[in-house]
Scaffold this active site. Structure first.
Site, PDB file in Angstrom:
ATOM      1  N   TYR A 158      -1.234  -0.098  10.519  1.00 27.89           N
ATOM      2  CA  TYR A 158      -1.509  -0.510   9.138  1.00 27.89           C
ATOM      3  C   TYR A 158      -0.277  -0.265   8.271  1.00 27.89           C
ATOM      4  CZ  TYR A 158      -3.626  -0.674   4.500  1.00 27.89           C
ATOM      5  OH  TYR A 158      -3.921  -0.975   3.185  1.00 27.89           O
ATOM      6  N   SER A 209       0.854  -1.190   0.000  1.00 30.06           N
ATOM      7  CA  SER A 209       0.000   0.000   0.000  1.00 30.06           C
ATOM      8  C   SER A 209       0.885   1.233   0.000  1.00 30.06           C
ATOM      9  CB  SER A 209      -0.889   0.009   1.256  1.00 30.06           C
ATOM     10  OG  SER A 209      -1.477   1.278   1.465  1.00 30.06           O
TER      11      SER A 209
END
Length: 205
Positions: free
Chosen positions: A90, A64
């Site tokens: 995350y 990501s």
């Protein structure tokens, strides 16, 4: 399971969760790190015999743009000694995905070029991944691209015959959030922090 098959051409490690409240998996790992990285780490290891038997096989690791927020603390991977930050956690999980990509490719390089390990990220795609962030969910209609576009970097990483090991594919426009896929700045690789010396208990040369 592995013994029931004789080949595996593509493995796409795509499971993921984002920005949930603090929780742990049954084995004690922080939930985002356990799901986004360790689950894929374990699955890839279990399927490696099949991948090695299959000529031109490939593993795609999904990361990501949030990997740039990551800063792995190897002494506190489960956030037991720090105040939990679900966004940084995350980012940690997605940074770990890239470290996994590089380290696995480095090890397999001694054995030839298969499976070939590549990486991808979807940019900002309009999926349910953002459900734990009211702000991001609300901004989907302004910044997110269609799912059909978001999946293209993964497909290129998996099927482009010219894709090389550890190349990282993502959208080409709007700060890599939208557009058709291209190889990103050799991933923001220069932007990443060096691989920790004790990552994977590997003796670095």
């Amino acid at each position: 399971m592995v013994e029931n098959y004789n080949r595996l051409d593509k493995l796409i490690n795509n499971a993921g969760i984002m920005f949930g409240p603090y929780s742990k998996k049954v084995d004690g790992f922080e939930n985002q790190f356990g799901t986004n990285h360790l689950g894929h780490f374990a699955l890839t290891g279990l399927l490696m015999p099949l991948l090695k038997k299959t000529e031109a096989s490939r593993v795609v690791v999904l990361s990501s743009l949030a990997h740039t927020m990551g800063n792995l603390d190897l002494e506190d991977l489960n956030w037991e000694g720090r105040k939990y930050d679900n966004q940084k956690a995350y980012g940690d999980s997605k940074l770990a995905c890239l470290y996994f990509t590089y380290e696995l490719a480095r090890r397999l390089n001694k054995e030839g070029d298969h499976p070939r390990i590549t990486a991808a990220h979807p940019g900002w795609a309009a999926t349910d991944l953002q459900r734990n962030s009211t702000l991001m969910s609300g901004m989907n209609k302004f910044f997110a691209q269609r799912v059909e576009m978001g999946v293209l970097p993964t497909l290129r990483a998996a099927f482009d015959e010219n894709a090389k090991a550890v190349e990282f594919y993502g959208p080409s426009k709007l700060m890599n959030m939208r557009g058709y896929p291209l190889r990103t700045h050799r991933t923001n690789y220069p932007m990443m922090k060096p691989l920790p010396e004790n990552y994977g208990n590997v003796q670095r040369k």
